[in-house]
Motif scaffolding. Structure first.
Motif, mmCIF file in Angstrom:
data_model
loop_
_atom_site.group_PDB
_atom_site.id
_atom_site.type_symbol
_atom_site.label_atom_id
_atom_site.label_comp_id
_atom_site.label_asym_id
_atom_site.label_seq_id
_atom_site.Cartn_x
_atom_site.Cartn_y
_atom_site.Cartn_z
ATOM 1 N N UNK A 125 0.828 -1.211 0.000
ATOM 2 C CA UNK A 125 0.000 0.000 0.000
ATOM 3 C C UNK A 125 0.856 1.253 0.000
ATOM 4 N N UNK A 126 1.926 1.218 0.757
ATOM 5 C CA UNK A 126 2.830 2.367 0.802
ATOM 6 C C UNK A 126 3.443 2.619 -0.573
ATOM 7 N N UNK A 127 3.821 1.529 -1.241
ATOM 8 C CA UNK A 127 4.448 1.691 -2.555
ATOM 9 C C UNK A 127 3.439 2.201 -3.571
ATOM 10 N N UNK A 128 2.191 1.708 -3.479
ATOM 11 C CA UNK A 128 1.172 2.241 -4.388
ATOM 12 C C UNK A 128 0.932 3.725 -4.128
ATOM 13 N N UNK A 167 3.065 5.879 -3.260
ATOM 14 C CA UNK A 167 4.180 6.672 -3.805
ATOM 15 C C UNK A 167 4.481 6.249 -5.232
ATOM 16 N N UNK A 168 3.404 5.752 -5.928
ATOM 17 C CA UNK A 168 3.474 5.444 -7.350
ATOM 18 C C UNK A 168 4.547 4.417 -7.687
ATOM 19 N N UNK A 169 4.762 3.465 -6.810
ATOM 20 C CA UNK A 169 5.683 2.376 -7.093
ATOM 21 C C UNK A 169 7.146 2.764 -7.075
ATOM 22 N N UNK A 170 7.481 3.903 -6.473
ATOM 23 C CA UNK A 170 8.865 4.376 -6.465
ATOM 24 C C UNK A 170 9.617 3.838 -5.259
ATOM 25 N N UNK A 171 10.906 3.633 -5.473
ATOM 26 C CA UNK A 171 11.780 3.249 -4.381
ATOM 27 C C UNK A 171 12.311 4.516 -3.699
#
Length: 529
Positions: A188-191, A193-197
């Motif tokens: 959910x966190x990655x979604x 932030x648009x899948x960014x590392x």
């Protein structure tokens, strides 16, 4: 993030599991010890045990000890006399020997001190938790023997193992659930932030900051609470703020009380190319709401000084004015030259001289009037250009010879004043040409007496209905046909609002109307407006 959360969860559950296992083991050993002690006290207080020790009835004591051990699920019950010599023992060959032979404990604490206690020892029957209690003669209170009840450590370990399986199963399940939760949170966190590392986010942040600082327009962003989140260096310079002023985290209304960003935040409607005044500076502003799904989470505004936009516009306007003036003068003087040439050809010399003299005298009279009444070259140049424009249209722009405009405030922007005056004259020329045609007349009078600058422009047009006199100052509203009209009087209205001036529209006898412009000279007069 998954590895970090998984490691933390594993560490926590492992520590909890180890602590719980250790606590469980200790608790079970304590419980077994207390159970052994309680059984030992019970056996020591039994009348049959007291009587058996008194009579040294070894057979009866062994039968009794064996039955009680079986009943209480004990590993053994050993009964000794006042010298700790065994009278009852599961192994017959050990009867008659000292109890100290098994575990090194001769029972002194019970036989001499009368204390009941728990001990763990390795004896002939194995490692066990033992509860020892003295046997006391009820009548005399004399200690006549000792009872030792033992529970095997193997029994305790089996119980601990049984509970540990359940405990560690729960710990393992908790660890698995923690890892699954970590995966869900990370996903959910990655979604979000648009899948960014993290490294990509840091790079994008640096790029965004560099982009913001390189933009020539001022940029300010606020969140849903009206708090400034982003501001670039150009915004500080454009607003005339100290470049070192920290704006992030402060309410937008604290910095710009006249800002309309909160209204955009409420309505969610973008606002483009709006002319506003911020910190006494005219700006061109664009405002755009920031959305997350259907929710509005903030507003971004970009702005720049109107002067910068007008600079290019003025240059183009001046070029256009120069071209229009030259074209009108070329056309006009070409006609005059052809007329003079014709008069000379027919030998009407006197008429030719009169025409030349009239042309020179008209221009000279106008130039002398402007030099005396309007010493400001910008305004004088505008009026001269409009005079030539009127003549090209076959109209006559008459400037009242009693006009005077010498006391113009130094802080009044000349380009905006010229724009306002030029729009009124252009409207009058157009209205007069449509209504009267060639030969129409436009009257201009000016005065700076008193506390105000007053300009009056009269035309011979069709007039303006009374119910439309307020609407004509709105953007896009015009009595003329076409999409390119409706902006001149709107600019007049904006300038008057900023400068604290006013305008009236009156009908003239016959036909036509009069626009009267009032502009205060002092800031006090502007405040009164």
């Amino acid at each position: 993030m998954i590895l970090s959360l998984g490691f933390v969860s594993a560490l926590q559950t492992t520590l909890i599991g180890v602590f719980a296992g250790y606590y469980l083991s200790g608790s079970l050993f304590d419980e077994i010890g207390q159970r052994a002690l309680m059984v030992a006290k019970t056996v020591a207080a039994a009348p049959s045990v007291i009587e058996g020790i008194r009579q040294r009835d070894i057979e009866a004591l062994n039968l009794l000890a064996s039955r009680l051990a079986h009943t209480n699920e004990a590993l053994f019950i050993v009964i000794g006399d006042h010298q700790a010599v065994r009278l009852a023992h599961p192994s017959a060959e050990r009867i008659g020997h000292s109890m100290a032979d098994d575990d090194g404990d001769d029972g002194r604490r019970a036989l001499i001190d009368g204390e009941s206690y728990v001990a763990r020892a390795e004896g002939s029957l194995g490692d066990s938790m033992r509860g020892k209690a003295p046997v006391i003669e009820p009548d005399s209170g004399e200690i006549i023997g000792i009872v030792s009840v033992g529970y095997g450590v193997d029994q305790v370990n089996a119980t601990i193992e049984r509970y540990s399986i359940v405990l560690y199963s729960v710990v393992g399940l908790a660890l698995l659930i923690s890892i699954l939760i970590a995966i869900v949170i990370a996903g959910r966190f990655k979604r979000a932030i648009f899948g960014l590392e993290p490294e990509e986010i840091a790079r994008l942040f640096q790029e965004r900051d560099a982009t913001l600082q390189s933009v020539r327009e001022g940029i300010i962003a606020i969140n849903r609470d009206g708090i400034i989140t982003t501001v670039n260096r150009t915004a500080l310079e454009t607003l005339g703020l100290d470049p070192h002023t920290p704006l992030a985290g402060r309410p937008i209304l604290e910095i710009l009380p006249e800002s309309d960003l909160l209204s955009v935040l409420e309505s969610g409607t973008p606002d483009f190319d709006r002319e506003v005044w911020l910190r006494n500076r005219q700006m061109i502003v664009n405002r755009l709401p920031v959305r997350q799904g259907v929710d509005i989470i903030g507003v971004v505004a970009s702005f720049r000084l109107r002067d910068e936009v007008d600079q290019v516009s003025r240059q183009l306007t001046r070029i256009q004015q120069y071209a229009d003036t030259l074209r009108s003068q070329t056309h006009e003087y070409s006609n005059k030259l052809h007329t003079i040439a014709g008069l000379i050809q027919i030998e009407a010399y006197e008429d030719a001289l009169n025409l030349i003299g009239s042309e020179v005298s008209d221009h000279q009279a106008l130039i002398h009037l402007l030099l005396d009444a309007v010493p400001d070259p910008v305004i004088a140049g505008c009026l001269l250009g409009k005079y030539n424009r009127a003549r090209e249209m076959g109209l006559h722009l008459h400037i009242d010879p009693e006009s005077r405009m010498t006391d113009i405030p130094a802080d009044m922007p000349r380009d905006q004043l010229v724009s306002v005056l030029g729009n009124l004259i252009d409207n009058a020329l157009e209205a007069t040409r449509q209504q009267v045609g060639e030969g129409g007349r436009i009257q201009l009078s000016m005065t700076d007496l008193g506390h105000e600058l007053i300009f009056e422009v009269e035309d011979q047009g069709p007039g303006i209905p009374e119910n439309a006199r307020q609407k004509i100052f709105e953007k896009g509203v015009s009595t003329k046909k076409g999409d390119t009209h409706g902006y001149g009087l709107h600019l007049v209205s904006q300038f008057l609002n900023r400068w604290g001036g006013s305008v009236t529209v009156d009908d003239l006898p016959g036909k036509g109307c009069r626009f009267t412009l009032y502009l205060p000279k002092t800031s006090k007069g502007r405040d009164n407006h």
